[in-house]
Write a protein that holds these residues in place. Sequence first.
Motif, short mmCIF file in Angstrom:
data_model
loop_
_atom_site.label_atom_id
_atom_site.label_comp_id
_atom_site.label_asym_id
_atom_site.label_seq_id
_atom_site.Cartn_x
_atom_site.Cartn_y
_atom_site.Cartn_z
N UNK A 148 0.83 -1.24 0.31
CA UNK A 148 -0.07 0.27 0.01
C UNK A 148 0.84 1.35 0.07
N UNK A 149 2.07 1.11 0.54
CA UNK A 149 2.98 2.38 0.15
C UNK A 149 3.23 2.40 -1.14
N UNK A 150 3.37 1.57 -2.01
CA UNK A 150 3.47 1.63 -3.37
C UNK A 150 2.39 2.38 -3.98
N UNK A 151 1.02 2.01 -3.54
CA UNK A 151 -0.31 2.79 -4.16
C UNK A 151 -0.13 4.28 -3.71
N UNK A 152 0.32 4.42 -2.52
CA UNK A 152 0.60 5.81 -1.87
C UNK A 152 1.46 6.51 -2.75
N UNK A 153 2.31 6.21 -3.20
CA UNK A 153 3.39 6.84 -3.98
C UNK A 153 2.68 7.25 -5.25
N UNK A 154 1.62 6.45 -5.91
CA UNK A 154 1.04 6.95 -7.09
C UNK A 154 0.06 7.96 -6.73
N UNK A 155 -0.40 8.33 -5.70
CA UNK A 155 -1.15 9.13 -5.16
C UNK A 155 -0.48 10.62 -4.97
N UNK A 156 0.73 10.27 -4.58
CA UNK A 156 1.63 11.43 -4.19
C UNK A 156 1.99 12.13 -5.35
N UNK A 157 2.21 11.29 -6.67
CA UNK A 157 2.56 11.83 -7.82
C UNK A 157 1.38 13.05 -8.22
N UNK A 158 0.23 12.37 -7.97
CA UNK A 158 -1.13 13.45 -8.13
C UNK A 158 -0.98 14.69 -7.66
N UNK A 159 -0.65 14.73 -6.30
CA UNK A 159 -0.56 15.69 -5.43
C UNK A 159 0.76 16.53 -5.22
N UNK A 160 1.98 15.83 -5.93
CA UNK A 160 3.25 16.29 -5.87
C UNK A 160 3.41 16.40 -4.38
N UNK A 161 3.14 15.45 -3.34
CA UNK A 161 3.46 15.68 -1.99
C UNK A 161 4.93 15.04 -1.82
N UNK A 162 5.95 15.69 -1.50
CA UNK A 162 7.20 15.26 -1.22
C UNK A 162 7.40 14.15 -0.27
N UNK A 163 6.46 14.28 1.11
CA UNK A 163 6.34 13.31 2.15
C UNK A 163 5.16 12.40 2.23
N UNK A 164 5.62 11.32 2.61
CA UNK A 164 4.39 10.23 2.74
C UNK A 164 4.82 9.64 4.16
N UNK A 165 3.59 9.65 5.04
CA UNK A 165 3.65 9.40 6.60
C UNK A 165 3.51 8.03 6.87
N UNK A 166 4.19 7.40 7.85
CA UNK A 166 4.09 6.08 8.33
C UNK A 166 3.93 6.03 9.66
N UNK A 167 3.22 4.79 10.19
CA UNK A 167 3.24 4.51 11.57
C UNK A 167 3.54 3.17 11.82
N UNK A 168 3.69 2.72 12.86
CA UNK A 168 4.26 1.45 13.42
C UNK A 168 2.93 0.30 13.16
#
Length: 272
Positions: free
Chosen positions: A82-102
């Motif tokens: 799901x981090x891979x999927x989130x990277x695709x979403x980050x491309x749309x928003x051009x978000x430089x950072x993606x946040x994670x938890x334990x």
Amino acid sequence: MSVALNPNGITLAASAEMLFTDLPFLERVRKIDSLGFQVEIWDWTAKDLKALAASGATFSSMTGYISGDLVDKEGADELVRTAEQSLQAAEVLDSPRLNLHGTGLDGKGLPVKPVESTSGPDWIRATDTLKRIAELGEKQNRVFTLENLNTAVDHPGTPFAKAAETIALVEAVDSPYLRLNLDLYHAQIGEGNLIDLVTRALPLIGEIQVADVPGRFEPGTGEIAYPAISRALGALGYTGVVALEGWAKADSLVALEAFRRAFAGSGVELSL
């Protein structure tokens, strides 16, 4: 129109999840952007990414996974997927950072898979999983950040929650594509000694999040001396993002002004 508001070069951001909550989400984003702040969001799966991107706002951070955890093999594989999927979403928003938890958190902020303690093998698996995620970030030139949480008030049962634990994991991975999201609200509840913590963590920080204790409201409503922390960050040469991830005690505009004053000193007040 987001700009760096701090004379020392610190960029200020604010969570659209927690401010202007009487407005539709897209309007929250536009409002925060119009006031000169970068915008942070959480779960991207329930949002119209194209509309958010078309808003013209600068997105500082977003959640970097949908589900999964750092503790067991199945959860780790799910986190990476799901981090891979989130990277695709980050491309749309051009978000430089993606946040994670334990581990994944439910709608109340509670861990989907609570853990009482972590073992040596858990730490090894967590480190290996975060290395895999950092490699994904490197391919897309985006940074994943690992956020510390508190287990006493908001997130009981979350593994690898303390700042000391997230620092150890980020150091072990040793990649510029995995950094800390150092949340000082959570750290005050869990550990305290915030200026020493910021100093210790500085080389690993991807961004800093703030809110006051108790209540998780804007700076100036509780016990944390955020102007002193701002001065310490300036002395340390920190020029990254500081984000307000807190509720407005009474009014979102007042909350953002208090946040800006804590980190940017006096100046022109925000206006509707």
